[in-house]
Scaffold this motif. Structure first.
Motif, short mmCIF file in Angstrom:
data_model
loop_
_atom_site.label_atom_id
_atom_site.label_comp_id
_atom_site.label_asym_id
_atom_site.label_seq_id
_atom_site.Cartn_x
_atom_site.Cartn_y
_atom_site.Cartn_z
N VAL A 31 -37.34 -4.78 -0.80
CA VAL A 31 -36.30 -5.71 -0.34
C VAL A 31 -36.92 -6.77 0.57
CG1 VAL A 31 -34.12 -5.94 0.93
CG2 VAL A 31 -34.47 -4.00 -0.63
N THR A 64 -25.92 -6.61 -3.57
CA THR A 64 -27.27 -6.59 -4.10
C THR A 64 -27.46 -5.34 -4.97
OG1 THR A 64 -29.63 -6.63 -3.55
CG2 THR A 64 -28.20 -5.50 -2.01
N ASN A 66 -30.75 -3.31 -6.86
CA ASN A 66 -32.20 -3.20 -6.99
C ASN A 66 -32.54 -2.18 -8.06
OD1 ASN A 66 -32.79 -4.89 -4.64
ND2 ASN A 66 -31.92 -3.21 -3.49
N GLN A 110 -34.22 -7.47 -8.52
CA GLN A 110 -33.14 -7.52 -7.53
C GLN A 110 -32.17 -8.62 -7.94
OE1 GLN A 110 -33.72 -9.19 -3.49
NE2 GLN A 110 -32.96 -7.23 -2.74
#
Length: 159
Positions: A31, A64, A66, A110
């Motif tokens: 991240v 978000t 991922n 992402q």
């Protein structure tokens, strides 16, 4: 303003302090690397730190997703490819892909959704007019790219 499509101006390295008990990069640092790539894009389109400092406006991430596809080890170098998936009067939708420099294999992806914020009021507001034009122009440049097939997913355990 012209912007590369995709935007590929960030490279980074896995630092020793980012390694977890399993001997590979901890998920939090993927991240961090993606965030550095976002900073590079935001600076290029004029919505980065300088924009915040001069207008007291900025962006907040509201969602978000991922995907971790390959472990990264200490010292490995990566580059991030960024695609603007969409933009409107208050939002910006991005997709990042992280690749290993040594072999070109994808390590992670992402997907993010940002909101434009008036930092004084702590409220979502429309982009300022000149900023809106830059954001929309950047999104238009990226609209010609093929869709990333890994975006728009949700977490689910399939049967």
């Amino acid at each position: 303003m012209t912007i590369p499509a995709p935007f590929e101006r960030y490279e980074g390295e896995v630092l020793p302090e980012w390694i977890d008990a399993n001997g590979h990069m901890n998920l939090a640092y993927y991240v961090v690397l993606f965030d550095y790539a976002t900073d590079a894009l935001f600076d290029a389109i004029g919505i980065g730190r300088r924009y915040k400092d001069t207008t007291n406006h900025g962006t907040f991430v509201v969602e978000t997703h991922n995907l971790y596809e390959r472990e990264l080890l200490v010292g490995e170098r990566v580059w991030v490819s960024t695609q603007i998936l969409g933009a409107d009067s208050k939002r910006l939708h991005l997709a990042h892909e992280m690749f290993c420099l040594a072999d070109g294999k994808r390590a992670a992806t992402q997907e993010l959704l940002y909101l434009h914020i008036d930092l004084s009021a702590r409220r979502v507001v429309s982009w300022l007019p000149d900023v809106h034009d830059r954001v929309v122009a950047a999104a238009a440049a990226h609209s010609r790219l093929p869709s990333a097939d890994w975006t728009g997913r949700r977490i689910a355990m399939t049967q």
